[in-house]
Design a protein around this motif. Structure first.
Motif, PDB file in Angstrom:
ATOM      1  N   PHE A 308       6.103  -4.444  -4.900  1.00  0.00           N
ATOM      2  CA  PHE A 308       5.086  -3.481  -4.455  1.00  0.00           C
ATOM      3  C   PHE A 308       4.199  -3.072  -5.633  1.00  0.00           C
ATOM      4  O   PHE A 308       3.004  -2.867  -5.489  1.00  0.00           O
ATOM      5  N   TYR A 309       4.802  -2.944  -6.800  1.00  0.00           N
ATOM      6  CA  TYR A 309       3.999  -2.540  -7.962  1.00  0.00           C
ATOM      7  C   TYR A 309       2.999  -3.625  -8.359  1.00  0.00           C
ATOM      8  O   TYR A 309       1.834  -3.343  -8.637  1.00  0.00           O
ATOM      9  N   LEU A 310       3.452  -4.867  -8.378  1.00  0.00           N
ATOM     10  CA  LEU A 310       2.631  -5.929  -8.971  1.00  0.00           C
ATOM     11  C   LEU A 310       1.582  -6.504  -8.028  1.00  0.00           C
ATOM     12  O   LEU A 310       0.561  -7.019  -8.470  1.00  0.00           O
ATOM     13  N   LEU A 311       1.829  -6.456  -6.719  1.00  0.00           N
ATOM     14  CA  LEU A 311       0.844  -7.023  -5.785  1.00  0.00           C
ATOM     15  C   LEU A 311      -0.316  -6.038  -5.610  1.00  0.00           C
ATOM     16  O   LEU A 311      -0.119  -4.827  -5.685  1.00  0.00           O
TER      17      LEU A 311
ATOM     18  N   LEU B  73       3.272   4.843 -14.161  1.00  0.00           N
ATOM     19  CA  LEU B  73       3.365   5.112 -12.722  1.00  0.00           C
ATOM     20  C   LEU B  73       2.777   6.458 -12.343  1.00  0.00           C
ATOM     21  O   LEU B  73       2.723   6.819 -11.179  1.00  0.00           O
ATOM     22  N   LYS B  84      -2.634  -4.981 -13.373  1.00  0.00           N
ATOM     23  CA  LYS B  84      -1.680  -3.893 -13.546  1.00  0.00           C
ATOM     24  C   LYS B  84      -1.080  -3.899 -14.941  1.00  0.00           C
ATOM     25  O   LYS B  84      -0.669  -4.939 -15.431  1.00  0.00           O
TER      26      LYS B  84
END
Lengths: 325, 180
Positions: A308-311, B73, B84
């Motif tokens: 979820f973080y990387l996409l 975060l 990211k």
């Protein structure tokens, strides 16, 4: 803090559809991210605001408890909202196609779609047609990438490396998306992969994936660091591909006795769950100190958080404005 | 040095970094010598390195503990970043409830990083007090954040970046001003 250029790396893909698509660097990026995010699970308040305002839909057209709950927890830990749609309650029963269901959900402003479907390629179809990031949570007998990622994370935490580790994957390889995703991932990371099972459950031409094939369990587990026991999927066994459960237990069940006689002393046991105790694995082996079954479950939440973080989550792109503090 | 940067100029060299850090550490000591315990938490990555050095110098005369925060975060600008950032591990191996905390960062600019760090800290407990020490304060705050300890204050134009380079990760030790 001044983030330097080496810090700005992404997965560079919209969707996570299979391990076969990923290269070694991408797999390692997901695992490293999961290790950082795992710390959140130890906090007094186990949630960070990162995905506030984002929404995921979980489309599960095959039964699942562990994977669905694991994705749900991963989303919650990152403050992502979600809706859950299962085949039995959705408009699929009224004749709507998977794509229509997903498009309708996307029209309600979705960022992620996590999909499990009995047809191989169903997630790929959604990926081509939706702006949201698609995560494959299992498509037929094809791939189950997040399972392989959590297995790889568990292996890395235990051994601290991949290169040269020997693993035997035992059971119904033919119907196992878990085996397929793991074979891709483990080979890419330099592990030595063998498979073992009754001839009827070993796919033709599997050697082309770079694995060694054994039909004799005793030989297969001889010099292995890890034995990965697959679940006998009773729901996929209607064709009678092995004569009887009793015979399967006799030839392929992982028991203390077999391990003591034929395996390395410090061999590690893994299993994707849910466990059929007394069938593919004995009760005492499943509960023994060499079993990593529960650490696998914890790592499942961590790698799904990493996904979820990387996409990019639907909105992707955006103008790159880096603020500094 | 710094083939990566065109027109970068060194404004603080290795020796001056040491002098400034020694002075900063003294001030921190003088204002905290009566506290029972001081938890020093560095913001990743270079704030963490300064925090480590400060903990090392103070540990002989003060009861200090070391932790680190990764604020990725909790950032407020993530949707405007294409790729990211790498998430690193936050490590706070102690209970912060009712404790004296000292937060450390390398450069204080808009104040957004410190805002994010404070939000993250609150998820770990309710400290008695949080102080802020920064190696460089370059001004131009966008949030009401005010440091308790400043290594060096300087005016730097918004079109320029202040980059701190530290031996542990950069294999050199200096502070640079780099045009954007």
């Amino acid at each position: 803090m001044c983030p330097d250029s080496s810090q700005i790396k992404g997965l560079n893909r919209k969707d996570l559809l299979g391990i076969s698509d990923l290269d070694r660097t991408e797999i390692e990026l997901i695992l490293n991210t999961a290790i950082s995010l795992k710390e959140i699970l130890e906090r007094p308040i186990k949630v960070v605001p990162y995905l506030r305002g984002k929404t995921a839909a979980f489309l599960f057209f095959e039964p699942s408890t562990r994977t669905l709950h694991s994705f749900s927890l991963a989303a919650r830990r990152l403050s992502c909202d979600f809706v859950s749609v299962s085949a039995s309650t959705s408009s699929v029963l009224k004749g709507e196609t998977l794509l229509d269901t997903a498009k309708n959900l996307e029209a309600m402003k979705l960022n992620f779609v996590v999909v499990r479907h009995s047809s191989p390629g169903a997630p790929h179809n959604l990926a081509r047609n939706l702006r949201a990031s698609i995560i494959n949570a299992g498509d037929g007998c094809h791939e189950h990438p997040t399972q392989a990622l959590l297995d790889l994370l568990t292996i890395r935490e235990h051994f601290g490396r991949f290169n040269g580790l020997k693993i035997a994957i035992v059971g119904d390889i033919e119907h196992s998306r878990v085996a397929r995703s793991n074979i891709y991932g483990m080979s890419k990371l330099g592990m030595d992969v063998s498979i073992c099972g009754p001839p009827t459950l070993i796919p033709r031409d599997i050697e082309k994936m770079g694995v060694k094939v054994y039909y004799d369990l005793k030989k297969a587990i001889e010099d292995k660091d890890i034995i990965y026991v697959l679940r006998i999927q009773k729901e996929r066994q209607s064709k009678g591909l092995f004569p009887s459960t009793r015979e399967y237990i006799k030839l392929y069940s992982i028991t203390e006795d077999i391990l003591e006689k034929y395996a390395k002393e410090d061999v590690i046991i893994m299993h994707p769950g849910p466990v059929n105790r007394g069938l593919e694995i004995s009760v005492s082996v499943a509960d023994s100190s060499r079993s990593l079954i529960l650490p696998q479950v914890t790592n499942g939440v961590a790698v799904r958080m990493a996904c979820f973080y990387l996409l990019p989550g639907g909105e992707g792109g955006g103008k790159s404005v880096r603020r500094r503090a | 040095m710094n083939k990566l940067y065109k027109n970068a100029r060194v404004i603080i060299d290795k020796d001056d970094i040491k002098k400034i850090l020694d002075k900063l550490t003294d001030e921190i000591y003088n204002r905290n010598k009566n506290v029972e315990k001081l938890l020093i938490i560095g913001i990743k990555r270079r704030g963490e390195l300064f925090a480590r050095r400060i903990v090392e110098s103070l540990s002989a005369k003060l009861n200090v503990l070391f932790g680190s925060l990764d604020i990725t975060l909790y950032r407020d600008d993530l949707t405007s970043i294409d790729k990211k950032p790498i998430v690193r591990k936050t490590e706070i191996p102690f209970n912060i409830d009712d404790q004296n905390l000292l937060l450390i960062d390398d450069v204080l600019f808009t104040g957004r990083t410190v805002r994010a760090a404070l939000t993250e800290l609150v998820d770990f407990g309710r400290p008695k007090r949080v102080q802020l020490a920064v190696f460089i304060d370059r001004g131009e705050r966008e949030l009401p954040i005010c440091p308790d300890f400043i290594g060096k204050s300087m005016k730097v134009d918004k079109s320029e970046m202040v980059e701190v380079k530290l031996q542990e990760i950069d294999e050199e030790e200096c502070v640079l001003i780099v045009p954007k």
